[in-house]
Design a protein around this motif. Structure first.
Motif, PDB file in Angstrom:
ATOM      1  N   PRO A   1      -2.679   1.610  -5.415  1.00 29.62           N
ATOM      2  CA  PRO A   1      -4.068   2.046  -5.506  1.00 29.62           C
ATOM      3  C   PRO A   1      -5.032   0.973  -4.998  1.00 29.62           C
ATOM      4  O   PRO A   1      -4.734  -0.217  -5.078  1.00 29.62           O
ATOM      5  N   GLY A   2      -6.176   1.412  -4.479  1.00 24.84           N
ATOM      6  CA  GLY A   2      -7.130   0.505  -3.849  1.00 24.84           C
ATOM      7  C   GLY A   2      -7.989  -0.243  -4.856  1.00 24.84           C
ATOM      8  O   GLY A   2      -8.231   0.206  -5.965  1.00 24.84           O
ATOM      9  N   VAL A   3      -8.441  -1.421  -4.401  1.00 23.40           N
ATOM     10  CA  VAL A   3      -9.316  -2.262  -5.218  1.00 23.40           C
ATOM     11  C   VAL A   3     -10.769  -1.868  -4.938  1.00 23.40           C
ATOM     12  O   VAL A   3     -11.154  -1.698  -3.784  1.00 23.40           O
TER      13      VAL A   3
ATOM     14  N   LEU B   1      -8.845  -2.248  -0.004  1.00 25.78           N
ATOM     15  CA  LEU B   1      -9.937  -1.689  -0.793  1.00 25.78           C
ATOM     16  C   LEU B   1      -9.739  -0.181  -0.924  1.00 25.78           C
ATOM     17  O   LEU B   1      -8.866   0.402  -0.282  1.00 25.78           O
ATOM     18  N   GLN B   2     -10.586   0.442  -1.736  1.00 20.46           N
ATOM     19  CA  GLN B   2     -10.472   1.890  -1.954  1.00 20.46           C
ATOM     20  C   GLN B   2     -10.837   2.682  -0.702  1.00 20.46           C
ATOM     21  O   GLN B   2     -11.751   2.309   0.029  1.00 20.46           O
ATOM     22  N   GLY B   3     -10.097   3.757  -0.485  1.00 21.54           N
ATOM     23  CA  GLY B   3     -10.449   4.709   0.565  1.00 21.54           C
ATOM     24  C   GLY B   3     -10.321   4.193   1.985  1.00 21.54           C
ATOM     25  O   GLY B   3     -10.997   4.668   2.885  1.00 21.54           O
ATOM     26  N   VAL B   4      -9.424   3.217   2.215  1.00 23.26           N
ATOM     27  CA  VAL B   4      -9.292   2.658   3.567  1.00 23.26           C
ATOM     28  C   VAL B   4      -8.179   3.323   4.370  1.00 23.26           C
ATOM     29  O   VAL B   4      -7.950   2.986   5.529  1.00 23.26           O
ATOM     30  N   GLY B   5      -7.455   4.258   3.734  1.00 23.18           N
ATOM     31  CA  GLY B   5      -6.415   4.994   4.451  1.00 23.18           C
ATOM     32  C   GLY B   5      -4.994   4.588   4.087  1.00 23.18           C
ATOM     33  O   GLY B   5      -4.054   4.891   4.836  1.00 23.18           O
ATOM     34  N   LYS B   6      -4.803   3.948   2.948  1.00 27.47           N
ATOM     35  CA  LYS B   6      -3.450   3.513   2.553  1.00 27.47           C
ATOM     36  C   LYS B   6      -2.516   4.697   2.343  1.00 27.47           C
ATOM     37  O   LYS B   6      -1.390   4.709   2.837  1.00 27.47           O
ATOM     38  N   THR B   7      -3.014   5.687   1.610  1.00 29.01           N
ATOM     39  CA  THR B   7      -2.155   6.840   1.325  1.00 29.01           C
ATOM     40  C   THR B   7      -1.886   7.639   2.601  1.00 29.01           C
ATOM     41  O   THR B   7      -0.781   8.139   2.814  1.00 29.01           O
ATOM     42  N   THR B   8      -2.894   7.710   3.472  1.00 24.64           N
ATOM     43  CA  THR B   8      -2.706   8.399   4.755  1.00 24.64           C
ATOM     44  C   THR B   8      -1.631   7.679   5.579  1.00 24.64           C
ATOM     45  O   THR B   8      -0.735   8.317   6.146  1.00 24.64           O
ATOM     46  N   LEU B   9      -1.682   6.355   5.607  1.00 24.40           N
ATOM     47  CA  LEU B   9      -0.670   5.576   6.336  1.00 24.40           C
ATOM     48  C   LEU B   9       0.700   5.726   5.674  1.00 24.40           C
ATOM     49  O   LEU B   9       1.722   5.838   6.361  1.00 24.40           O
TER      50      LEU B   9
ATOM     51  N   ALA C   1      -5.412  -2.572  11.202  1.00 23.08           N
ATOM     52  CA  ALA C   1      -6.754  -2.078  11.487  1.00 23.08           C
ATOM     53  C   ALA C   1      -6.646  -0.563  11.603  1.00 23.08           C
ATOM     54  O   ALA C   1      -6.055  -0.053  12.558  1.00 23.08           O
ATOM     55  N   ASN C   2      -7.176   0.133  10.610  1.00 27.58           N
ATOM     56  CA  ASN C   2      -7.126   1.601  10.650  1.00 27.58           C
ATOM     57  C   ASN C   2      -8.340   2.112  11.420  1.00 27.58           C
ATOM     58  O   ASN C   2      -9.443   2.168  10.899  1.00 27.58           O
ATOM     59  N   VAL C   3      -8.081   2.428  12.693  1.00 27.03           N
ATOM     60  CA  VAL C   3      -9.182   2.748  13.604  1.00 27.03           C
ATOM     61  C   VAL C   3      -9.418   4.254  13.713  1.00 27.03           C
ATOM     62  O   VAL C   3      -8.549   5.055  13.353  1.00 27.03           O
ATOM     63  N   GLY C   4     -10.569   4.611  14.215  1.00 27.99           N
ATOM     64  CA  GLY C   4     -10.896   6.010  14.452  1.00 27.99           C
ATOM     65  C   GLY C   4     -10.213   6.520  15.705  1.00 27.99           C
ATOM     66  O   GLY C   4      -9.712   5.743  16.525  1.00 27.99           O
TER      67      GLY C   4
ATOM     68  N   CYS D   1     -11.517   0.498   9.731  1.00 24.27           N
ATOM     69  CA  CYS D   1     -12.199   0.092  10.961  1.00 24.27           C
ATOM     70  C   CYS D   1     -12.842   1.292  11.646  1.00 24.27           C
ATOM     71  O   CYS D   1     -13.188   1.223  12.814  1.00 24.27           O
ATOM     72  N   TRP D   2     -12.918   2.436  10.940  1.00 27.36           N
ATOM     73  CA  TRP D   2     -13.461   3.605  11.630  1.00 27.36           C
ATOM     74  C   TRP D   2     -14.883   3.948  11.187  1.00 27.36           C
ATOM     75  O   TRP D   2     -15.501   4.816  11.753  1.00 27.36           O
ATOM     76  N   GLU D   3     -15.378   3.204  10.192  1.00 26.22           N
ATOM     77  CA  GLU D   3     -16.703   3.557   9.690  1.00 26.22           C
ATOM     78  C   GLU D   3     -17.740   2.465   9.912  1.00 26.22           C
ATOM     79  O   GLU D   3     -18.793   2.475   9.271  1.00 26.22           O
TER      80      GLU D   3
ATOM     81  N   VAL E   1      -3.880   0.991  14.241  1.00 30.56           N
ATOM     82  CA  VAL E   1      -3.276   2.291  13.979  1.00 30.56           C
ATOM     83  C   VAL E   1      -4.385   3.270  13.611  1.00 30.56           C
ATOM     84  O   VAL E   1      -5.334   2.889  12.944  1.00 30.56           O
ATOM     85  N   CYS E   2      -4.274   4.517  14.058  1.00 26.48           N
ATOM     86  CA  CYS E   2      -5.148   5.547  13.499  1.00 26.48           C
ATOM     87  C   CYS E   2      -4.280   6.322  12.510  1.00 26.48           C
ATOM     88  O   CYS E   2      -3.484   7.175  12.904  1.00 26.48           O
ATOM     89  N   ALA E   3      -4.417   5.988  11.243  1.00 25.71           N
ATOM     90  CA  ALA E   3      -3.527   6.533  10.214  1.00 25.71           C
ATOM     91  C   ALA E   3      -3.564   8.056  10.191  1.00 25.71           C
ATOM     92  O   ALA E   3      -2.542   8.710   9.994  1.00 25.71           O
ATOM     93  N   GLU E   4      -4.757   8.606  10.440  1.00 28.22           N
ATOM     94  CA  GLU E   4      -4.887  10.060  10.370  1.00 28.22           C
ATOM     95  C   GLU E   4      -4.062  10.749  11.457  1.00 28.22           C
ATOM     96  O   GLU E   4      -3.336  11.699  11.190  1.00 28.22           O
ATOM     97  N   ILE E   5      -4.155  10.230  12.686  1.00 25.35           N
ATOM     98  CA  ILE E   5      -3.374  10.807  13.788  1.00 25.35           C
ATOM     99  C   ILE E   5      -1.878  10.591  13.546  1.00 25.35           C
ATOM    100  O   ILE E   5      -1.070  11.503  13.716  1.00 25.35           O
TER     101      ILE E   5
HETATM  102  N1  GTP Z   1     -11.704   9.217  10.387  1.00 24.04           N
HETATM  103  C1  GTP Z   1     -10.671   8.717   9.749  1.00 24.04           C
HETATM  104  N2  GTP Z   1     -10.522   8.976   8.462  1.00 24.04           N
HETATM  105  C2  GTP Z   1      -9.464   8.460   7.814  1.00 24.04           C
HETATM  106  C3  GTP Z   1      -8.494   7.660   8.475  1.00 24.04           C
HETATM  107  N3  GTP Z   1      -7.565   7.291   7.576  1.00 24.04           N
HETATM  108  C4  GTP Z   1      -7.935   7.843   6.409  1.00 24.04           C
HETATM  109  N4  GTP Z   1      -9.083   8.546   6.526  1.00 24.04           N
HETATM  110  C5  GTP Z   1      -9.765   9.309   5.499  1.00 24.04           C
HETATM  111  O1  GTP Z   1     -10.228   8.453   4.457  1.00 24.04           O
HETATM  112  C6  GTP Z   1     -10.086   9.072   3.199  1.00 24.04           C
HETATM  113  C7  GTP Z   1      -9.297   8.185   2.262  1.00 24.04           C
HETATM  114  O2  GTP Z   1      -7.980   8.079   2.741  1.00 24.04           O
HETATM  115  P1  GTP Z   1      -6.773   7.644   1.803  1.00 24.04           P
HETATM  116  O3  GTP Z   1      -5.581   7.547   2.648  1.00 24.04           O
HETATM  117  O4  GTP Z   1      -6.684   8.480   0.595  1.00 24.04           O
HETATM  118  O5  GTP Z   1      -7.265   6.196   1.379  1.00 24.04           O
HETATM  119  P2  GTP Z   1      -6.631   5.208   0.304  1.00 24.04           P
HETATM  120  O6  GTP Z   1      -6.763   3.849   0.868  1.00 24.04           O
HETATM  121  O7  GTP Z   1      -5.292   5.648  -0.080  1.00 24.04           O
HETATM  122  O8  GTP Z   1      -7.636   5.394  -0.914  1.00 24.04           O
HETATM  123  P3  GTP Z   1      -7.406   4.906  -2.453  1.00 24.04           P
HETATM  124  O9  GTP Z   1      -5.991   5.172  -2.800  1.00 24.04           O
HETATM  125  O10 GTP Z   1      -8.382   5.728  -3.234  1.00 24.04           O
HETATM  126  O11 GTP Z   1      -7.764   3.463  -2.464  1.00 24.04           O
HETATM  127  C8  GTP Z   1      -9.414  10.413   3.440  1.00 24.04           C
HETATM  128  O12 GTP Z   1     -10.431  11.417   3.428  1.00 24.04           O
HETATM  129  C9  GTP Z   1      -8.804  10.261   4.814  1.00 24.04           C
HETATM  130  O13 GTP Z   1      -8.741  11.489   5.489  1.00 24.04           O
HETATM  131  C10 GTP Z   1      -8.669   7.428   9.872  1.00 24.04           C
HETATM  132  O14 GTP Z   1      -7.856   6.765  10.522  1.00 24.04           O
HETATM  133  N5  GTP Z   1      -9.777   7.978  10.455  1.00 24.04           N
END
Ligand code: GTP
Ligand code: MG
Length: 348
Positions: free
Chosen positions: A69-71, A8-16, A190-193, A99-101, A221-225
């Motif tokens: 891109p996310g659905v 789905l949208q905004g789940v952290g795909k691009t971050t991963l 599972a993209n965790v906090g 999984c972080w929200e 995984v915590c994609a951000e870390i």
């Molecule tokens: N707290 C937290 N935030 C995260 C994590 N992964 C991603 N985010 C945040 O979530 C937002 C969306 O992350 P993206 O990686 O752009 O998500 P995406 O799935 O690529 O989004 P779309 O391409 O729009 O579908 C960003 O502001 C990230 O910083 C995580 O593991 N923890």
């Protein structure tokens, strides 16, 4: 082999994606164009081999990753068809789940799967008509094709993914020709906090449960870390991991899970110049493995001289391996074993 990051949208795909590709590609956030990059597959055995055969260069196996891109969770967005077209082209799916929200992870997974099943059903409907008409000529192949499409149609109508079916090699080839998305192997992430690195939250547990129900694997995984770690120099990396109480980057765990789900195995080539890992489909023959290095080596294949990396770890050198009679000479019919260290002899 191409792996698609979906979800789905905004789940952290691009971050991963940035973590997996170590920020090598400038990404387009929120664009409808996928980001494409190469991910190195971390592999502890590769480093261990290099301890005994020190090379100038250490080269890990790689996999192509596509950040799709996310659905939209509301569904029905006009962009959906574009997104699905990208999903159709990849070989395997890595579904990322937020999984972080505190979202309902199980329903997010189900929603994504439902989109794939629905789109496959549309394809199956069209295929069914065509396959029925083709059988009128009495062609045996057409009949087999129809049987596969009928089974697919039935499964999808019951909201079951095509991958749940038992397909033999011939049937699998038919499936591939239609590019059914729900037939592709899938792995859940599972993209965790930051506060849930071992995945104890209800959402992370729900992802794990969904994975076992689907007969697949999930990783936490915590994609951000991971993305931050991937940006660091190698020296600072281990310090950061240690300070966070992580023993190895989750990307390594993800890489092993990918190997398992995608049915890949690894072989190695080792010399003074480079020690290198190669990914091949499990069960590949020695000439096929040679072909993954260069088509000439496959074409002119004579034999493979090989031993298992465990023998190297135990005997500590190639000379000792030879003396212990563990160096094998394998022919064209040899089926590669995961962990083989190989030297191919060829003549073109
Ligand atoms: N707290 C937290 N935030 C995260 C994590 N992964 C991603 N985010 C945040 O979530 C937002 C969306 O992350 P993206 O990686 O752009 O998500 P995406 O799935 O690529 O989004 P779309 O391409 O729009 O579908 C960003 O502001 C990230 O910083 C995580 O593991 N923890
Ligand atoms: Mg994105």
């Amino acid at each position: 082999m191409e792996c698609g990051l979906i979800g789905l949208q905004g789940v952290g795909k691009t971050t991963l994606f940035q973590a997996l590709t170590a920020h090598a590609v400038p990404v387009q956030v929120g664009s409808m164009k996928p980001n494409v990059g190469i991910a190195a597959m971390p592999d502890p055995r590769l480093e261990q081999i290099a301890e005994f055969i020190p090379p100038e260069k250490l080269i890990p196996a790689t996999v192509q990753v596509v950040d799709i891109p996310g659905v939209a969770s509301g569904g029905g967005a006009s962009s959906l068809n574009q997104i699905l077209a990208h999903i159709r082209t990849v070989d395997a799916l890595v579904q990322v789940v937020n999984c972080w929200e505190g979202r309902d992870a199980a329903s997010d997974i189900a929603l994504m799967e439902a989109e794939l099943i629905l789109a496959d059903l549309v394809v199956a409907e069209g295929a069914l008509d065509k396959a029925r008409r083709a059988t009128r000529s009495g062609d045996a192949d057409a009949k087999k094709r129809l049987a596969v499409v009928e089974k697919v149609y039935e499964m999808l109508s019951d909201e079951r993914p095509v991958r749940d079916g038992d397909w033999d090699a011939a049937e699998a080839a038919v499936l591939k020709s239609y590019g059914f998305m729900s037939a592709k192997p899938v792995l859940y992430v599972a993209n965790v906090g930051e506060d849930d690195l071992d995945g104890a939250s209800p959402a992370a547990e729900a992802v794990q449960a969904a994975a076992s129900a689907a007969g697949t694997t999930s990783v936490c995984v915590c994609a951000e870390i991971e993305s931050e770690i991937a940006e660091l120099e190698a020296a600072d990396r281990s310090e950061m991991l240690e300070s966070m109480g992580i023993d190895r980057p989750a990307i390594g765990v993800l890489a092993s899970a990918m190997n398992e789900v995608l049915g890949l195995s690894t072989f190695y080539t080792a010399g003074e110049k480079e020690v290198r890992a190669w990914s091949i489909p499990r069960g590949a023959s020695a000439p096929e493995a040679a072909g993954s290095i260069h088509s000439d080596i496959q074409r002119g294949f004579i034999r493979a001289e090989c031993y298992h990396c465990d023998d190297l770890f135990e005997l500590k050198g190639e000379k000792a391996i030879k003396e212990a009679g563990k160096l094998r000479s394998e022919g064209k019919a040899y089926c590669m074993q995961d962990g083989d260290v190989v030297h191919f002899l060829f003549n073109v």
